[in-house]
Design an enzyme around this catalytic site. Sequence first.
Site, short mmCIF file in Angstrom:
data_model
loop_
_atom_site.label_atom_id
_atom_site.label_comp_id
_atom_site.label_asym_id
_atom_site.label_seq_id
_atom_site.Cartn_x
_atom_site.Cartn_y
_atom_site.Cartn_z
N ASP A 44 0.83 -1.21 0.00
CA ASP A 44 0.00 0.00 0.00
C ASP A 44 0.86 1.26 0.00
OD1 ASP A 44 -2.32 1.44 0.01
OD2 ASP A 44 -2.72 1.20 2.15
N ARG B 252 -0.69 9.28 -9.85
CA ARG B 252 -0.82 8.02 -9.10
C ARG B 252 -0.26 6.85 -9.91
NH1 ARG B 252 -4.07 7.62 -4.79
NH2 ARG B 252 -4.45 5.45 -5.30
N ASN C 85 -11.01 -2.41 -5.07
CA ASN C 85 -10.26 -1.49 -5.94
C ASN C 85 -10.95 -1.28 -7.31
OD1 ASN C 85 -7.02 -2.63 -4.72
ND2 ASN C 85 -8.19 -0.83 -4.11
C1 IPE Z 1 -5.34 -2.57 -0.02
O1 IPE Z 1 -5.02 -1.24 -0.23
C2 IPE Z 1 -5.37 -3.30 -1.32
C3 IPE Z 1 -4.08 -3.47 -1.98
C4 IPE Z 1 -2.93 -3.11 -1.51
C5 IPE Z 1 -4.15 -4.10 -3.26
P1 IPE Z 1 -6.15 -0.12 -0.36
O2 IPE Z 1 -5.47 1.16 -0.58
O3 IPE Z 1 -7.17 -0.51 -1.37
O4 IPE Z 1 -6.84 -0.17 1.08
P2 IPE Z 1 -7.77 0.88 1.82
O5 IPE Z 1 -8.84 1.29 0.86
O6 IPE Z 1 -6.92 2.04 2.22
O7 IPE Z 1 -8.29 0.15 3.03
C1 IPE Z 2 -1.56 0.36 -3.37
O1 IPE Z 2 -1.34 1.72 -3.38
C2 IPE Z 2 -1.85 -0.20 -4.73
C3 IPE Z 2 -3.24 -0.63 -4.94
C4 IPE Z 2 -4.18 -0.62 -4.04
C5 IPE Z 2 -3.58 -1.12 -6.25
P1 IPE Z 2 -2.55 2.76 -3.34
O2 IPE Z 2 -2.96 3.08 -4.72
O3 IPE Z 2 -3.65 2.27 -2.45
O4 IPE Z 2 -1.84 4.01 -2.67
P2 IPE Z 2 -2.46 5.03 -1.61
O5 IPE Z 2 -3.02 4.23 -0.49
O6 IPE Z 2 -3.51 5.81 -2.32
O7 IPE Z 2 -1.31 5.87 -1.18
MG MG Z 3 -4.05 2.49 -0.50
#
Ligand code: IPE
Ligand code: IPE
Ligand code: MG
Length: 263
Positions: free
Chosen positions: A32, A45, A80
């Site tokens: 994450d 992003r 997601n």
């Molecule tokens: C968890 O991260 C899912 C992955 C790393 C693939 P998210 O960014 O989706 O989690 P939340 O929404 O902050 O709980």
């Molecule tokens: C994790 O990074 C990757 C996926 C969930 C696919 P994020 O995209 O959730 O990154 P943040 O949480 O917005 O920083």
């Molecule tokens: Mg995230």
Amino acid sequence: MPESDKNKTKMDNFKNRIDPAKLPRHIAIIMDGNGRWAKKKFLTRIKGHEKGIDAVRDVVEACREMGIAYLTLYAFSVENWRRPASEVNALMRLLKNYLLKERGNLLENEICLKAIGDLDRLPEDVRETLFQVIEDTEGGDKMTLILALSYGARWEIVKAALRIANDLKKGAIREEDVTPEMFSAYLTTSPFPDPDLLIRTSGELRLSNFLLWQLAYTELYITPTLWPDFTRKELMQAIEDYQKRERRFGMTSDQISELHAKY
Ligand code: IPE
Ligand code: IPE
Ligand code: MG
């Protein structure tokens, strides 16, 4: 001493502090923080996700070198899919590119690729590439790399419960057969042992619908490091931390010491 040699010495120090006899058999990672990493650098992003793939490569290579048997990476959750279509599309494109690029490396390193999740929801070309690499790497017996894609633990548990209900109705199993062990066998993770160590980057103190059943007795390591900045050095640190813990599984510390003395 040149910087690269200094880093190597630091890595060796970490390696020396890790007991090879007490390695976690299965490491699971919630990768994450890609978005926040990019935001801090005034990048999109998508750039964060691209950089995240370099961290994936480094961690897979390090786990393989160390002799970790199973590595599960949470790459895309069922929730997601609710992200903007442009981000979802970019993630799918990156996933396909990763699979195509990594195929050779996986084969060379005898790593077997598996996937868990609602894979029917993946775009057809991504799913085909995924299944092809899974098939091609089937013989890899040095490490199993499991990608959690379109994965949600609640989805998985409900699916298992429905299949059990169906088998009960058909008379294929009896009510007394339904134990926690047999329930595990109905999950998509059934061929793999439960994770010993869960790492979550970016500091969030939640599981975000990841392996809710399988993580019952897993040791947790949560780091503020954002995923693109996660390195093999921090992986070693997580393993070192894990090795200092006493896993009691509900028993007392004395009972655990007695068990260790016996075996
Ligand atoms: C968890 O991260 C899912 C992955 C790393 C693939 P998210 O960014 O989706 O989690 P939340 O929404 O902050 O709980
Ligand atoms: C994790 O990074 C990757 C996926 C969930 C696919 P994020 O995209 O959730 O990154 P943040 O949480 O917005 O920083
Ligand atoms: Mg995230």
